[in-house]
Design an enzyme around this catalytic site. Structure first.
Site, short mmCIF file in Angstrom:
data_model
loop_
_atom_site.label_atom_id
_atom_site.label_comp_id
_atom_site.label_asym_id
_atom_site.label_seq_id
_atom_site.Cartn_x
_atom_site.Cartn_y
_atom_site.Cartn_z
N LEU A 1 -17.89 37.67 13.16
CA LEU A 1 -17.85 36.99 14.44
C LEU A 1 -18.98 35.97 14.57
O LEU A 1 -20.11 36.25 14.20
CB LEU A 1 -17.96 38.01 15.58
CG LEU A 1 -16.86 39.07 15.66
CD1 LEU A 1 -17.19 40.11 16.73
CD2 LEU A 1 -15.51 38.43 15.95
N LEU B 1 -12.85 46.00 25.11
CA LEU B 1 -11.55 46.56 25.47
C LEU B 1 -10.49 46.19 24.44
O LEU B 1 -9.29 46.23 24.72
CB LEU B 1 -11.11 46.06 26.85
CG LEU B 1 -11.81 46.65 28.08
CD1 LEU B 1 -13.16 46.00 28.32
CD2 LEU B 1 -10.95 46.47 29.33
N TYR C 1 -5.53 56.25 16.78
CA TYR C 1 -6.16 55.81 18.03
C TYR C 1 -7.19 56.82 18.50
O TYR C 1 -8.36 56.48 18.74
CB TYR C 1 -5.07 55.61 19.09
CG TYR C 1 -5.56 55.08 20.41
CD1 TYR C 1 -6.06 53.79 20.53
CD2 TYR C 1 -5.49 55.86 21.56
CE1 TYR C 1 -6.50 53.29 21.75
CE2 TYR C 1 -5.91 55.37 22.79
CZ TYR C 1 -6.42 54.09 22.88
OH TYR C 1 -6.84 53.60 24.10
N VAL D 1 -5.77 45.35 31.08
CA VAL D 1 -7.00 45.62 31.82
C VAL D 1 -7.99 44.46 31.63
O VAL D 1 -8.66 44.03 32.58
CB VAL D 1 -7.64 46.94 31.37
CG1 VAL D 1 -9.00 47.15 32.05
CG2 VAL D 1 -6.72 48.12 31.67
#
Length: 313
Positions: free
Chosen positions: A64, A75, A147, A15
């Protein structure tokens, strides 16, 4: 430099790569963040020479250091049932620690963030179709728990950041999506069926095939994601995205046999643990927000996906 910029975490995935393309078509500067654990560089090979596209190979579970952007799309998570067995800790931390890292990044740069949640937060639902107000029926200790439950906590974290830091973060619960760039070894039903059909193997249906899903073609999903990011009143909120045409797995198998013109048949295997029996989104909320209407029918979408898989296989 273009007037708008976006970071797509998981942009090398199925995606995510389509989302990167869509943003570039609208003249965004796009940063694709991916560790390529399940995403693939070849999904982006046609974009890498563009001046308005940059790939950053990094893991969102780690600290990060990223450029400022206007929009953040999260995503970045493995979503294959096969991966639930092989990478449960990585998946759980991607959707918890990784989500926190991206939320902090969005706060630091005053960016709008979209969190890609999943229909899996509904588990094996006792409410049908599933509305955003339904809290689900999830086995937190089952094989899908790494998940399902980490996505649920990821949603909780987005609400907490919205409440505490006034962060504009919105969540989409993505139902079954398919299309080109899915991995042939993904483990989800459409890649499984298409791979078997192309190879001439019998299609493996688990259980008696009466369990249902609702399949959305990837371009329709990406359009929905883009629309949700544009709506002002979505801050802190959640909405289902998918296609509400419900089909049994047995019907899906027969449709793929017809569309692929294969000689394959159908075989049946026991149903995996915690496999949902029914899954269909209630799209009332998305319809009210922006008149969401998926346009690609299942047969057309399957033909496009088969063409891709034939090239891959």
């Amino acid at each position: 430099m273009n007037s708008q910029s976006a970071l797509v975490a998981g942009g090398g995935g199925f995606v995510g790569s389509h989302l990167c393309e869509s943003l570039l078509e609208d003249d965004y500067d796009v940063f694709c963040l991916d560790n390529f654990g399940s995403g693939r560089p070849e999904n982006l090979s046609h974009l890498t020479e563009r001046d308005d596209f940059k790939t950053i190979e990094a893991d969102i579970r780690e600290p990060l250091d990223l450029p400022p952007v206007d929009e953040v799309y999260h995503l970045a998570s493995r979503a294959s049932p096969k991966d639930f067995q092989q990478y449960p800790v990585r998946i759980a931390l991607t959707n918890t620690k990784g989500t926190k890292n991206l939320l902090d990044y969005a706060v630091d740069h005053d960016a709008t963030m979209l969190f890609a949640s999943t229909s899996e937060v509904y588990g094996d639902p006792k409410v049908h179709p599933q509305t955003e107000s339904y809290n689900g029926n999830v086995n937190i200790r089952g094989p899908r728990g790494c998940y399902d439950e980490s996505k649920r906590f990821g949603e909780t974290l987005t609400v907490a950041y919205h409440n505490q830091y006034d962060l504009d973060v919105r969540t989409v619960r993505i139902f079954n999506t398919y299309g080109p760039r899915m991995r042939a070894d993904d483990g989800r039903v459409i890649p499984n069926f298409l791979t078997q059909a192309i190879r001439g193997d019998d299609l493996t249906v688990y259980g008696d095939g009466t369990q249902t899903r609702s399949f959305c073609y990837v371009s329709d999903l990406v359009q929905g994601i883009r629309q949700i990011m544009k709506i002002d009143e979505m801050a802190g909120d959640v909405v289902n995205l998918g296609n509400d045409r419900e089909i049994t797995i047995k019907e899906l198998a027969k449709t793929i046999l017809e569309v692929s013109k294969t000689e394959s048949g159908i075989t049946y295997e026991p149903l995996p643990e915690d496999d949902p029996t029914r899954r269909r989104p209630d799209l009332s909320k998305s319809d009210q927000l922006f008149d969401f209407d998926p346009t690609v029918g299942l047969e057309i979408g399957l033909k496009r996906t088969i063409d891709y898989f034939e090239d891959q296989i």
